[in-house]
Structure formats: structure tokens, C-alpha cells
Design a protein around this motif. Structure first.
Motif, mmCIF file in Angstrom:
data_model
loop_
_atom_site.group_PDB
_atom_site.id
_atom_site.type_symbol
_atom_site.label_atom_id
_atom_site.label_comp_id
_atom_site.label_asym_id
_atom_site.label_seq_id
_atom_site.Cartn_x
_atom_site.Cartn_y
_atom_site.Cartn_z
ATOM 1 N N SER A 213 36.849 21.672 23.471
ATOM 2 C CA SER A 213 37.976 22.619 23.609
ATOM 3 C C SER A 213 37.480 23.918 24.235
ATOM 4 O O SER A 213 37.721 25.009 23.726
ATOM 5 N N LEU A 214 36.748 23.781 25.334
ATOM 6 C CA LEU A 214 36.145 24.946 25.976
ATOM 7 C C LEU A 214 37.134 25.649 26.896
ATOM 8 O O LEU A 214 37.878 25.015 27.648
ATOM 9 N N VAL A 215 37.110 26.968 26.816
ATOM 10 C CA VAL A 215 37.936 27.818 27.681
ATOM 11 C C VAL A 215 37.012 28.738 28.460
ATOM 12 O O VAL A 215 36.123 29.363 27.874
ATOM 13 N N THR A 216 37.212 28.822 29.763
ATOM 14 C CA THR A 216 36.413 29.714 30.596
ATOM 15 C C THR A 216 37.326 30.752 31.240
ATOM 16 O O THR A 216 38.391 30.413 31.768
ATOM 17 N N THR A 217 36.921 32.013 31.177
ATOM 18 C CA THR A 217 37.663 33.072 31.840
ATOM 19 C C THR A 217 36.703 33.895 32.691
ATOM 20 O O THR A 217 35.535 34.088 32.320
ATOM 21 N N LYS A 218 37.185 34.367 33.829
ATOM 22 C CA LYS A 218 36.346 35.106 34.771
ATOM 23 C C LYS A 218 37.053 36.392 35.202
ATOM 24 O O LYS A 218 38.282 36.474 35.184
ATOM 25 N N ALA A 219 36.253 37.372 35.582
ATOM 26 C CA ALA A 219 36.784 38.655 36.044
ATOM 27 C C ALA A 219 35.969 39.142 37.236
ATOM 28 O O ALA A 219 34.761 38.899 37.307
ATOM 29 N N ARG A 220 36.635 39.814 38.152
ATOM 30 C CA ARG A 220 35.991 40.394 39.333
ATOM 31 C C ARG A 220 36.471 41.832 39.474
ATOM 32 O O ARG A 220 37.668 42.075 39.642
ATOM 33 N N ILE A 221 35.538 42.787 39.391
ATOM 34 C CA ILE A 221 35.896 44.208 39.438
ATOM 35 C C ILE A 221 35.213 44.878 40.620
ATOM 36 O O ILE A 221 33.976 44.866 40.709
ATOM 37 N N PRO A 222 35.978 45.471 41.545
ATOM 38 C CA PRO A 222 35.366 46.238 42.637
ATOM 39 C C PRO A 222 34.560 47.407 42.068
ATOM 40 O O PRO A 222 34.999 48.060 41.122
ATOM 41 N N VAL A 223 33.388 47.668 42.637
ATOM 42 C CA VAL A 223 32.535 48.724 42.079
ATOM 43 C C VAL A 223 33.183 50.092 42.155
ATOM 44 O O VAL A 223 32.852 50.987 41.380
ATOM 45 N N SER A 224 34.129 50.262 43.067
ATOM 46 C CA SER A 224 34.816 51.553 43.166
ATOM 47 C C SER A 224 35.534 51.904 41.860
ATOM 48 O O SER A 224 35.740 53.082 41.553
ATOM 49 N N GLU A 225 35.911 50.891 41.076
ATOM 50 C CA GLU A 225 36.605 51.125 39.808
ATOM 51 C C GLU A 225 35.651 51.522 38.690
ATOM 52 O O GLU A 225 36.077 51.963 37.624
#
Length: 421
Positions: A213-225
Motif C-alpha cells: 500500500s505504498l504511496v509516493t508523492t513528489k514536489a518541485r520548487i524553483p530556487v527563486s521561491e
């Protein structure tokens, strides 16, 4: 202890009377217990020897965008700054388009442990040859889940020792948390194993190590933020990457890193009416799956983007258990607006990653205390008796005087009240 024999059979009023007489509780103590007791019938349904409800604050995590959909996220926690940090982490991720999450599978696992085996290899051979029959036995034990599209999917054997064998059963429990359902199916298969193979079964029980029951979540943040005051966004990103690496190398740091993740995961799991203790146990086991306890999240810097990823075992349900009987949990599910258990699990995982980002961001820039401190001072103000209209004023005085102890807080509160008279 006198008076506590068959305590669960006594009326609620009788239970309180015993507490009053045995522990010398005064009228104020009893009034407080009665004030927060809520619906006694629900309490008696959920736990034995019920006396009252234990209140923990609930707030809303904001800024959560998961797979393009924005959510309000109910969170239940007593720890200052958790919800504020989770919302801030989500704000940073939202600037990069939000979280992208997926559920690869959603099966619950249980195990039948056979003991006192004389020829474990031969037993494994027999079970593998009969697995279709054993799956049918499992499904016949709970036909309603089969009618809803779920049911037993596969089984496997794991040799634990020369005399111990685990037969693992994987079941699609649909929208339920599934513990009772799975245990019923396991006991049916265990009985079949005992009768057919004349083997001793040590136990039949679901496992909270939900690796299916594995859940994977990802995020991408521009360095300007990520830029802050005199620190560039790229420098912040590189420091977060290094902090993430540290949690992969050092179990001391990994434990605290993962506790921060679970601050968010637990808060949402409790609000959803699911078993947060099971989620905690499974997550920490997953963190040690390679033989060393490691950070559950990973962050790295690439082409001007800070990229984060988190995978968790999250066997949560959207029906059953306390979900169907606790009024506030029902309301929370309306606020989640998740169409099914998979969507709920993706929200929970994303809150864990957002919480982790906020903690790492604070650690490598201002330090963790700056973000925590004002909320901690509010708690201190309340603990010394500040009323609602006095809390902010007292917190300001504590900050101005650089005081953080109870004695100083009481002294400043008395001073505040004298000057206002």
C-alpha cells in the motif's frame, strides 16, 4: 483498587462518582470531565471504561495542491507550529505546481505463522500447489468484499526459521481500513491449513507493515521561491539537499527527520479517523527496510529546481471504523473532498512531504526555534492563566523582555493586569 470491579458495567455517573470518592476529585475536576465528555454513547462504543473525551485541537492545513486539485486539510495535533509549518511548506510547493502523487497498489497484508514444522521445504511446496484453493477459502470467508470488487489477490510463503513459516495473504479491501475483514479471512485459511496439512498454527493476524500500500508523492520548487534575506535560493536548496543526505547517513538525524514527517502524517490520519499508530509503525519499519534506519524523504537540487520525494506505506480507509460513528470525522471527510481511500492517502503523504520541507527550510535558514517560539509563548501564556484578550499582549511582553519561563510569565501577567486597572 476498590470500586473498580466490572467498572465497564457501571453507568457513566457511577464511574465518575467512584473517581470522585477514590481520588478526591473536587467539583471543578468533575465539572471539567463532564464538560468535555461529549456524546457518552459514542465513547462507550469506542473504548472500555469510558469516562470522557480527551480534546486535541484541530486546524486546517492550507495551500495543498495534489495532482492539480486544491485541498483543505483537517489536521489534529497538540504540537505548536505543526499546522503553520505544513501550510508554509505547501505554499512553497504550490509555487512549483503542487505535489504529484501516485498509489501503485492498495492491498492489505496478513500472515499465518505455522510452527513446529518438520519439513519446511515440503510444506512450502504443498502450499504453493494449493494456493488457488486457499485463495478461494479466503474469499468464501468474506463474500461481501468479493461482490464489491475486492478480495484475496495472492499469497506467498516466507521461511523464518527451520521450524517457522509465514504464509502471507494479500487482500484488496476496497475502501475499508480492512483489519477485521482481513483477520476473518486469515483465520479461515489458517483453519484450512491445520485441517489439510495437520500443521500447528501459532497465530493469524494482519500486518501493519503495508508494503503493498505504498504511496509516493513528489514536489518541485524553483530556487527563486527559496531565497530568504541574505541567503540565495540556490544556497538554501543545496543546504536542504545536504540535510537530506545527512538523514540517509545518520540514524540519529533520520529519526528526527522522520518524526517531523509524521507530525503532518499523524495529524491528518487522526483527523480522518484512521489508525495513526499503525501508520507510524509501518512507516518506521519502511525507513529501516534496507537494514539501516534512514530518512523517509529525499531532496536533491537539479537545474535550478529543488526536487523532493517521499514514499510511505499508507493503508488508510475512507469507510468503516470510527469514520462511520464519530460526527467530527464525518465532517472532516466532507472537508477532504477525497473521492476514495487512494486519494486520501495521496493527501496524507503530501502533507508529510510539505511538513518535511518546512522543517528543513527552517533548519538551514533561521533555525527551528524561531518559527516555533511565538506559538510556544502563546502556550506558556495560556498555562499561567492569561485570558483570550491578554494572550497577545503577554506574548509581546515576553518577547520584548526575552523571557520564556513560567515565573516570568506570571510576573508579567500580573504587571499587565495592574497597569490596565
Amino acid at each position: 483498587m476498590r470500586g473498580f470491579g466490572k467498572y465497564y458495567r457501571k453507568t457513566w455517573e457511577e464511574r465518575l462518582a467512584i473517581l470522585r470518592d477514590t481520588f478526591y476529585l473536587d467539583d471543578n475536576d468533575i465539572a471539567e470531565i463532564e464538560h468535555v465528555s461529549g456524546n457518552g454513547e459514542i465513547g462507550d462504543t469506542m473504548v472500555e471504561n469510558f469516562i470522557t473525551q480527551f480534546e486535541i485541537p484541530e486546524g486546517l492545513g492550507l495551500n495543498y495542491v495534489v495532482n492539480g486539485k486544491e485541498y483543505l486539510v483537517p489536521m489534529v495535533t497538540e504540537e505548536p507550529s505543526v499546522i503553520a509549518a505544513a501550510s508554509n511548506g505547501a505554499r512553497l510547493v504550490k509555487a512549483g505546481g503542487g505535489f504529484n502523487a501516485e498509489v501503485k497498489s492498495r492491498l492489505m497484508l496478513g500472515q499465518i505463522v505455522i510452527e513446529n514444522i518438520t519439513d519446511v521445504d515440503e510444506l512450502v511446496r504443498k502450499i504453493k500447489a494449493d494456493q488457488e484453493h486457499l485463495l478461494k477459502v479466503a474469499n468464501d470467508a468474506h463474500p461481501s468484499i468479493v461482490r464489491r470488487g475486492g478480495g484475496a489477490r495472492w499469497l506467498r510463503t516466507r521461511i523464518l526459521a527451520n521450524d517457522l513459516l509465514s504464509v502471507d495473504l494479500a487482500v484488496d479491501v476496497q475502501e475499508a481500513m480492512g483489519a477485521n475483514m482481513l483477520n476473518t479471512m486469515l483465520e479461515a485459511v489458517a483453519n484450512e491449513i491445520q485441517c489439510t496439512y495437520h500443521q500447528d498454527v501459532l497465530m493469524s493476524i494482519m500486518s501493519n507493515y503495508a508494503t503493498e500500500s505504498l504511496v509516493t508523492t513528489k514536489a518541485r520548487i524553483p530556487v527563486s521561491e527559496l531565497a530568504k534575506e541574505n541567503i540565495s535560493g540556490e544556497e538554501v536548496a543545496l543546504k536542504i539537499q545536504q540535510a537530506s543526505r545527512l538523514a540517509q547517513l545518520d540514524p540519529y538525524r533520520a529519526t528526527t527527520n522522520n518524526k517531523g514527517i509524521m507530525n503532518g502524517v499523524d495529524a491528518v490520519t487522526i483527523a480522518s479517523g484512521n489508525d495513526w499508530r499503525a501508520i507510524e509503525a509501518g512507516s518506521h519499519a519502511y525507513a529501516a527496510r534496507d537494514g539501516q534506519y534512514k530518512g523517509l524523504s529525499q531532496w536533491y537540487f537539479e537545474d535550478g529546481i529543488l526536487i523532493g520525494e517521499l514514499t510511505l506505506p499508507l493503508p488508510v480507509g475512507s469507510v468503516g471504523g470510527s469514520i462511520k460513528i464519530v460526527p467530527l470525522v464525518k465532517i472532516n471527510h466532507k472537508l477532504f473532498k477525497a473521492k476514495d481511500a487512494k486519494e486520501l492517502s495521496m493527501i496524507i503523504a503530501s502533507v508529510g512531504l510539505g511538513q518535511n520541507l518546512a522543517a528543513l527550510y527552517a533548519l538551514v535558514t533561521d533555525g527551528i526555534q524561531r518559527g516555533h517560539m511565538r506559538l510556544q509563548l502563546k502556550s506558556l501564556a495560556v498555562s499561567v492563566g492569561a485570558k483570550q484578550d491578554e494572550i497577545s499582549k503577554l506574548v509581546n511582553l515576553l518577547e520584548k523582555n526575552k523571557k520564556r519561563d513560567s515565573a516570568s510569565a506570571r510576573e508579567l501577567l500580573e504587571k499587565l493586569r495592574r497597569e490596565e486597572l
